[in-house]
Design an enzyme around this catalytic site. Structure first.
Site, short mmCIF file in Angstrom:
data_model
loop_
_atom_site.label_atom_id
_atom_site.label_comp_id
_atom_site.label_asym_id
_atom_site.label_seq_id
_atom_site.Cartn_x
_atom_site.Cartn_y
_atom_site.Cartn_z
N HIS A 91 -17.72 24.63 -12.46
CA HIS A 91 -18.49 24.06 -13.57
C HIS A 91 -19.95 24.53 -13.55
O HIS A 91 -20.76 23.99 -12.79
CB HIS A 91 -18.46 22.53 -13.48
CG HIS A 91 -17.13 21.96 -13.81
ND1 HIS A 91 -16.77 21.60 -15.09
CD2 HIS A 91 -16.05 21.72 -13.04
CE1 HIS A 91 -15.53 21.15 -15.09
NE2 HIS A 91 -15.06 21.20 -13.86
N GLY A 136 -10.92 19.77 -18.36
CA GLY A 136 -10.12 18.64 -18.83
C GLY A 136 -9.13 18.24 -17.78
O GLY A 136 -8.83 19.00 -16.85
N CYS A 176 -13.25 25.91 -16.10
CA CYS A 176 -12.27 25.13 -15.34
C CYS A 176 -10.92 25.11 -16.07
O CYS A 176 -10.28 26.14 -16.19
CB CYS A 176 -12.82 23.73 -15.07
SG CYS A 176 -11.86 22.82 -13.88
N TYR A 177 -10.50 23.96 -16.62
CA TYR A 177 -9.25 23.94 -17.39
C TYR A 177 -9.33 24.96 -18.53
O TYR A 177 -8.33 25.59 -18.88
CB TYR A 177 -9.03 22.52 -17.95
CG TYR A 177 -7.83 22.38 -18.84
CD1 TYR A 177 -6.54 22.35 -18.31
CD2 TYR A 177 -7.97 22.28 -20.23
CE1 TYR A 177 -5.43 22.22 -19.13
CE2 TYR A 177 -6.86 22.15 -21.06
CZ TYR A 177 -5.59 22.12 -20.50
OH TYR A 177 -4.50 21.99 -21.31
N ASP A 223 -33.82 4.16 -30.86
CA ASP A 223 -32.68 4.83 -31.52
C ASP A 223 -32.61 4.43 -33.00
O ASP A 223 -32.43 5.27 -33.88
CB ASP A 223 -31.35 4.47 -30.84
CG ASP A 223 -31.37 4.76 -29.35
OD1 ASP A 223 -32.23 5.57 -28.96
OD2 ASP A 223 -30.56 4.19 -28.62
N GLU A 280 -22.07 23.97 -15.76
CA GLU A 280 -22.93 23.03 -16.51
C GLU A 280 -23.48 21.89 -15.67
O GLU A 280 -24.40 21.20 -16.08
CB GLU A 280 -22.16 22.48 -17.72
CG GLU A 280 -21.04 21.49 -17.41
CD GLU A 280 -19.70 22.13 -17.03
OE1 GLU A 280 -19.71 23.28 -16.55
OE2 GLU A 280 -18.66 21.47 -17.19
N LYS A 304 -31.02 10.04 -24.96
CA LYS A 304 -32.26 9.29 -25.22
C LYS A 304 -33.50 10.20 -25.23
O LYS A 304 -34.34 10.08 -26.11
CB LYS A 304 -32.41 8.23 -24.12
CG LYS A 304 -33.39 7.15 -24.42
CD LYS A 304 -32.68 6.05 -25.10
CE LYS A 304 -33.42 4.83 -25.42
NZ LYS A 304 -32.51 3.89 -26.09
#
Ligand code: XMP
Length: 508
Positions: A165, A51, A78-79, A222, A167, A364
């Protein structure tokens, strides 16, 4: 299930997605979610996202301290690592180690998060503050040249932190690190798209009970998947509306109508509002003005229809096919909200309708997987994305009936030839654009002054970056010849070879 606490990171969704890719259910909650709510959800682990805030500033976002009494395994990213350190008695120092981008991390302990990794790994950082003093019970397991605390672990309490990170794609062993965390927290690997559709259906059924749901469908994947979930959940109480705005592609309204009528949706209605939209677009040339006019006309038509239905049905819900990327785009500005068709939310508040967005957590490609699981027709699921304002933003400048017809015919030829050459499904998005600028041509020994059609075919993962598709010259020749011969008013076809960025996919 794993719960991701979102401290405002642009990657929070990516963390959840990575975990789902490993077959474990993950959801995202806001950073202020109370410990008692979490307790009821019984998660296997919590992940604190990154963040932009600083734990030491007055505007620091900190989670409910009672979370630490729940005895749930935690990973701070991280944060999130700084939050863990700060709240458990460690110390974070502002500006201690600024690292942005790719860095080498030196690993000193391979028994937890870094099992199976090498002593040196490439990871991706984005931080200025850093942990200086680690809380009691934690050991430092990795460092970089300038950051002495790149990772911390407390195996006894199953609490872990990484300053980088894992991810993002640029962290080469990121998935291994996340997998190691899951291995130590042992969540059930029961997340399958098959179950997801079942769970979504169950959740909707529980929420809606016997009340009515209204939904505007667009013909895209969608809204189709959303409608299919709604139908399975509350078949008798679903009211579908297709607003024909006159800005759809060739034969599209008929195709959508035929599908929904034959697929067993009991209440399906087409509202032909094309004259209204065309009138609203008269003399409008500015792209954002076009979007606003289309958005307002849509709201007006939808509201009128919803009010009419509400008179004799107990409509209490509004279902929408919003997916995760729409949510990010839709929260910034009112314009972005209109751009991504979430505008009726605003009105629905006035009409006291509750919103249901079953696909709000998904990307998607995940929606397409769900569509397959729900056994929806392949050609409907694999359709290219189509923008809410439709062909209006593929006609540069003013939109008229004649121009719409020209564009429709050219687009139809392009798509038809791509399908014939078995190229359509390999391309992310392909379409024609009308550039109403007159250039010279010759036909039957006469000079013509006609419009230009630009063909655009791009590959992309998410629409954020895109590259043009290298189509075979023979195919381009066929498409060009057919368009110039068959579409009256067009005498020139060009192929767009611009990347995004700096160009965009659409022309307006
Ligand atoms: P751009 O042109 O921004 O497009 O590179 C990225 C993706 O977004 C779609 N797009 C829209 N979708 N309403 C929509 O629902 C819009 O106003 C809109 N503008 C662009 C575009 O088709 C591409 O897939």
């Amino acid at each position: 299930m794993i719960i991701v606490y979102n401290f405002g990171s642009q990657y929070a969704h990516l963390i959840a997605r990575r975990i789902r890719e490993m077959g474990v259910h993950a959801i995202i909650v806001p950073h202020h979610t109370r410990a008692r709510t979490i307790k009821k959800l019984k998660p296997d682990a919590l992940i604190f996202s990154g963040g932009p805030a600083s734990t030491w500033s007055t505007s620091a976002l900190l989670p409910d301290p009672d979370l630490f009494k729940l005895n749930i395994p935690m990973l701070g990213i991280c944060y999130g690592q700084q939050v863990l350190a700060e709240m458990l008695g460690g110390e974070v120092v502002p500006g201690r180690a600024a690292e942005y981008g790719k860095e080498t991390v030196f690993i000193d302990d391979f028994s937890g998060l870094f099992k199976g990794l090498k002593g040196k790994e490439h990871v991706w950082f984005s931080h200025g503050d850093a942990v200086e003093v680690v809380p009691k019970g934690f050991k430092v397991t990795a460092r970089t040249r300038i950051c002495p605390v790149a990772a911390i672990e407390n195996h006894e309490k199953k609490r872990f932190g990484v300053q980088f990170h894992p991810e993002v794609e640029h962290t080469e062993q990121g998935m291994t690190i996340i997998r190691n965390f899951l291995r130590m927290t042992r969540p059930k690997k029961d997340w399958k798209m098959n179950d997801v559709s079942r769970q979504l259906i169950k959740r909707v059924r529980k929420q809606v009970k016997k009340q009515g749901v209204i939904m505007a469908i667009s013909g895209g994947v969608d809204s189709l998947v959303t409608a299919a979930i709604m139908k399975q959940a509350v078949p008798k109480h679903l009211y579908l509306i297709l607003i024909d705005n006159g800005l759809m592609r060739s034969g599209e309204v008929e195709l959508i109508k035929e599908y929904y009528q034959n697929a067993g949706f009991p209440h399906f209605e087409v509202v032909d509002a094309s004259p209204l939209f065309l009138r609203a677009l008269r003399d409008v040339t500015d792209p954002e003005q076009k979007r606003r006019k289309i958005g307002h006309t849509f709201m007006h038509v939808f509201d009128t229809k919803a009010k009419e239905l509400k008179k004799y049905k107990r409509i209490r819900f509004l279902a929408q096919g919003t997916i995760y990327p729409d949510r990010i785009a839709g929260t910034h500005t009112p314009l972005a909200a209109i751009k991504h068709n979430r505008h009726h939310i605003i009105r629905s508040e006035k009409m006291k309708l509750k919103i249901i967005e079953p696909l709000a957590e998904f990307y998607k490609d995940e929606v397409r997987v769900l569509g397959r699981q729900l056994k929806l027709p392949k050609e409907k699921i694999e359709r290219h994305p189509f923008p809410g304002p439709g062909l209006a933003i593929r006609i540069v400048g003013e939109v008229t009936k004649d121009r719409l017809e020209m564009l429709r015919s050219a687009d139809d030829i392009f798509v038809h030839e791509l399908k014939k050459a078995k190229r359509y499904q390999k391309i992310w998005q392909a379409f024609a654009v009308l550039i109403p600028v007159r250039t010279v041509g010759v036909m039957d020994d006469y000079r013509t002054l006609d419009f230009i059609i630009s063909l655009r075919a791009v590959n992309s993962k998410d629409g954020i970056t895109a590259d043009w598709v290298r189509l075979p010259p023979g195919l381009m020749e066929t498409v060009s010849n057919r368009i110039i011969n068959e579409v009256k008013g067009v005498n020139r076809v060009v192929y767009d070879v611009s990347q995004k960025p700096p160009s965009t996919i659409e022309y307006e």
